[in-house]
Design a protein around this motif. Sequence first.
Motif, short mmCIF file in Angstrom:
data_model
loop_
_atom_site.label_atom_id
_atom_site.label_comp_id
_atom_site.label_asym_id
_atom_site.label_seq_id
_atom_site.Cartn_x
_atom_site.Cartn_y
_atom_site.Cartn_z
N VAL A 21 0.83 -1.35 0.13
CA VAL A 21 0.06 -0.04 0.13
C VAL A 21 0.97 1.31 0.00
N ALA A 22 0.72 2.19 -1.00
CA ALA A 22 1.55 3.38 -0.94
C ALA A 22 1.08 4.65 -0.53
N GLY A 23 1.53 4.89 0.58
CA GLY A 23 0.95 5.96 1.22
C GLY A 23 -0.05 5.82 2.48
N LEU A 24 0.04 6.37 3.41
CA LEU A 24 -1.05 6.39 4.58
C LEU A 24 -2.06 7.26 4.35
N GLY A 25 -2.57 8.27 5.29
CA GLY A 25 -3.70 9.15 4.92
C GLY A 25 -5.00 8.75 4.84
N VAL A 26 -5.83 9.41 4.16
CA VAL A 26 -7.30 9.01 4.34
C VAL A 26 -7.47 7.84 3.36
N SER A 27 -6.82 7.43 2.49
CA SER A 27 -7.21 6.27 1.67
C SER A 27 -6.40 4.94 1.88
N GLY A 28 -5.15 5.32 2.35
CA GLY A 28 -4.07 4.35 2.60
C GLY A 28 -4.25 3.47 3.92
N VAL A 29 -4.64 3.98 5.07
CA VAL A 29 -4.84 3.25 6.33
C VAL A 29 -6.10 2.32 6.11
N PRO A 30 -7.37 2.67 5.72
CA PRO A 30 -8.44 1.80 5.39
C PRO A 30 -8.16 0.73 4.46
N ALA A 31 -7.39 1.25 3.32
CA ALA A 31 -7.11 -0.07 2.41
C ALA A 31 -6.17 -0.87 3.07
N ALA A 32 -5.34 -0.56 3.86
CA ALA A 32 -4.29 -1.42 4.65
C ALA A 32 -5.04 -2.39 5.41
N LYS A 33 -6.10 -1.80 6.20
CA LYS A 33 -6.63 -2.56 7.00
C LYS A 33 -7.81 -3.74 6.34
N ASN A 130 -14.11 21.66 -12.23
CA ASN A 130 -14.94 22.30 -11.22
C ASN A 130 -16.30 21.74 -11.04
N GLY A 131 -16.82 21.92 -9.72
CA GLY A 131 -18.15 21.75 -9.59
C GLY A 131 -18.45 20.40 -9.01
N LYS A 132 -17.53 19.56 -8.98
CA LYS A 132 -17.89 18.28 -8.72
C LYS A 132 -18.48 17.74 -7.47
N THR A 133 -17.92 18.54 -6.15
CA THR A 133 -18.63 18.30 -4.91
C THR A 133 -20.11 18.79 -5.00
N GLY A 154 -16.44 9.23 -1.99
CA GLY A 154 -15.36 9.37 -3.17
C GLY A 154 -14.53 10.51 -2.67
N ASN A 155 -14.19 11.25 -3.49
CA ASN A 155 -13.26 12.34 -3.40
C ASN A 155 -13.84 13.37 -2.55
N ILE A 156 -15.08 13.37 -2.08
CA ILE A 156 -15.86 14.41 -1.24
C ILE A 156 -15.18 14.37 0.17
N GLY A 157 -14.36 12.98 0.43
CA GLY A 157 -13.93 13.09 1.88
C GLY A 157 -14.79 11.91 2.66
N VAL A 158 -15.50 11.27 2.05
CA VAL A 158 -15.99 9.86 2.56
C VAL A 158 -15.60 8.57 1.85
N LEU A 161 -14.29 2.79 0.25
CA LEU A 161 -14.24 1.70 1.07
C LEU A 161 -15.23 1.46 2.16
N ASP A 162 -15.38 2.38 2.75
CA ASP A 162 -16.33 2.37 3.99
C ASP A 162 -17.70 2.23 3.55
N ALA A 163 -17.92 3.04 2.28
CA ALA A 163 -19.33 2.69 1.74
C ALA A 163 -19.58 1.34 1.29
N VAL A 164 -18.71 0.73 0.55
CA VAL A 164 -18.94 -0.50 -0.09
C VAL A 164 -18.92 -1.41 0.75
N LEU A 165 -18.18 -1.44 1.92
CA LEU A 165 -18.01 -2.46 2.88
C LEU A 165 -18.84 -2.43 4.07
N GLY A 166 -19.09 -1.20 4.55
CA GLY A 166 -20.00 -1.13 5.80
C GLY A 166 -21.39 -1.78 5.69
N GLU A 167 -21.94 -1.67 6.92
CA GLU A 167 -23.19 -2.68 6.88
C GLU A 167 -24.26 -1.83 6.38
N GLU A 168 -24.25 -0.39 6.24
CA GLU A 168 -25.61 0.28 5.53
C GLU A 168 -25.89 -0.49 4.06
#
Length: 477
Positions: A21-33, A130-133, A154-158, A161-168
Motif C-alpha cells: 500500500v503506497a501512502g498512509l492518509g485518508v485512503s491508505g490506512v483503510p485500504a491496508a486494514k 470544477n463543480g464536482k462536490t 469518494g473524493n468528497i471525503g467519505v 471502501l467504507d461505503a462499499v464494505l460497511g453494514e449500510e
Amino acid sequence: MGSGQVTSSVPSEFQGKHVTVAGLGVSGVPAAKVLHARGAVVTVVNDGDDARAREQAAELEALGITVRLGDGATLPEGTELIVTAPGWQPGKPLFRAAEQAGVPVWGDVELAWRLRGPDAAPWLAVTGTNGKTTTVQMLASILTAAGLRTAAVGNIGVSLLDAVLGEERYDVLAVELSSYQLHWAPSLRAHSAVVLNLAPDHLDWHGSMEAYARDKGRVYEGNKVACVYNAADRATEDLVREADVEEGCRAVGFTLGTPGPSQLGVVEGILVDRAFVENRQKNAQELAEVSDVNPPAPHNIANALAAAALARAFGVPATAVRDGLRAFRPDAHRIAHVADIDGVAYVDDSKATNTHAAEASLAAYEPIVWIAGGLAKGAAFDELVARSAKRLRGAVLIGADRALIREALARHAPEVPVVDLDRTDTGAMLQAVTEAKRLAQPGDTVLLAPACASMDMFTNYNQRGDAFAAAVRELGA
C-alpha cells in the motif's frame, strides 16, 4: 461499521497475496486494514516520517501490518499488487519499478470497485475540473428526495471502501471522482457518469492536458445508461464519443440554453428535460425552476442540470429533482453571500482555487470589486482577465503570485484600478476587504474568487474564506 472491522467467511482473492500500500492518509490506512482483514500480507510504504505518519503506522503495526516510513521509492520484495493513494504521481520510482516487474497498480477506488458484493449499489459518477462536490451533493439530495438510500462518497471525503464494505445498504451511490482516482481505476464501470467541464488543472501531475482529459474520460468507460456531457464544453462531448460503453447507452447533454432532443436545459426560467421523456423530438418535462437552485449563478445551474441528468438516468421522477434541489444547501466558501454593507454585496468564493472556477464565479455578478491572488500553480491569467474585464470595478490583489494577475490586468483591463497588497500577515485580509469597500459603489459585489490556491497565506481555502467573512463582519460592525 468502518472498513477496518470488515471480516468475511468467503475465501478471499487476497489470501496470502503480498500487497504494497503506497501512502498512509485518508485512503491508505483503510485500504491496508481491509486487505489485512482479507488475509493479504500487507506492507505500507510512505514518503514522509512525521508525527502523524508515526501515529498511523503504530495503529497498523498493532494489527500486524508492516510499515516503512521515509521510503516510498523502493518496491518491497515479493510485491504482487500495489494499492496507491490517489495523489501519488504515475512517474514515481515505485511505479516504474512495478511496471518493470509486471506488478499491477490500483487506487483505492479500484479496490473498492473490486470488493463490492454481487448485489452492490450502482454508482452514478461525477468528475470535471470544477463543480464536482456541489454536483454530487445535489445528486444525493435528489436521490434522497426520491426515497432512495444513498450517500455522497469518494473524493468528497467519505471513503468508498467504507461505503462499499460497511453494514449500510444503499440503492445507489453518488460518487465524486478526481482525475487522480480515475487514473488508478482501470476496471470501474459506472451506471451513468458526467464530465462537468475541462480546463487546465493538475498538469504537473498528469504531464499534459491530453493525459488529464484522458484520465477524466475514463469515467465514461462501460457506462450502462447515460454519458452526460456539457454542451458548452466540446471537449467533454469528445470524451463521450471516444468512450467504449454498453450497448444502448446514450449521450445526454446539458445546456444553459434551450435544450435539443437528448438534452436538459433552461426555458424561460424553468429547468427542462428533453432526454428522459417519451417522444423527445416533441416533448419536454419540467423539472424545477431556476429559483429552486441555490445559489442560481450560471455555473451552479449547470451543476443542477448535470445532477438532474444523472438522477433521471437512474429513473428518478421530476418532482424529486425539484424537491432535491430545493433541499440542497451548498458547502461553505462556494459563492456564499456573507453580508450587504452600504448597498454592496460581499460574496465568499474562496473555493475558486483555479482560473476556470474564478471565471464561472465572476460571470455571476457585475460590477465587481475582485479580491484575487495566492499560489498560481503554474496558471496563466490572461484569458480569465480578458473575458471578465468588462465586469470589473476594481481589483485587490493578495498572495505570493499576485504579480501574475496584476500583469494580466495591465494588459487586458488597464483602466481597472488595482490595489496590490504586499503583506501576508493575519491582518492582510482585513486590509484587502477595507480596500475593496473603498473601491465599491452601491449595487456592486465585492467578490473573493482568488483563482489561486491558498497555502501561501492560509492553511486551506476554508481558512481563507473564514478570514474574508470575519473581515466583512468587522467592517459591517
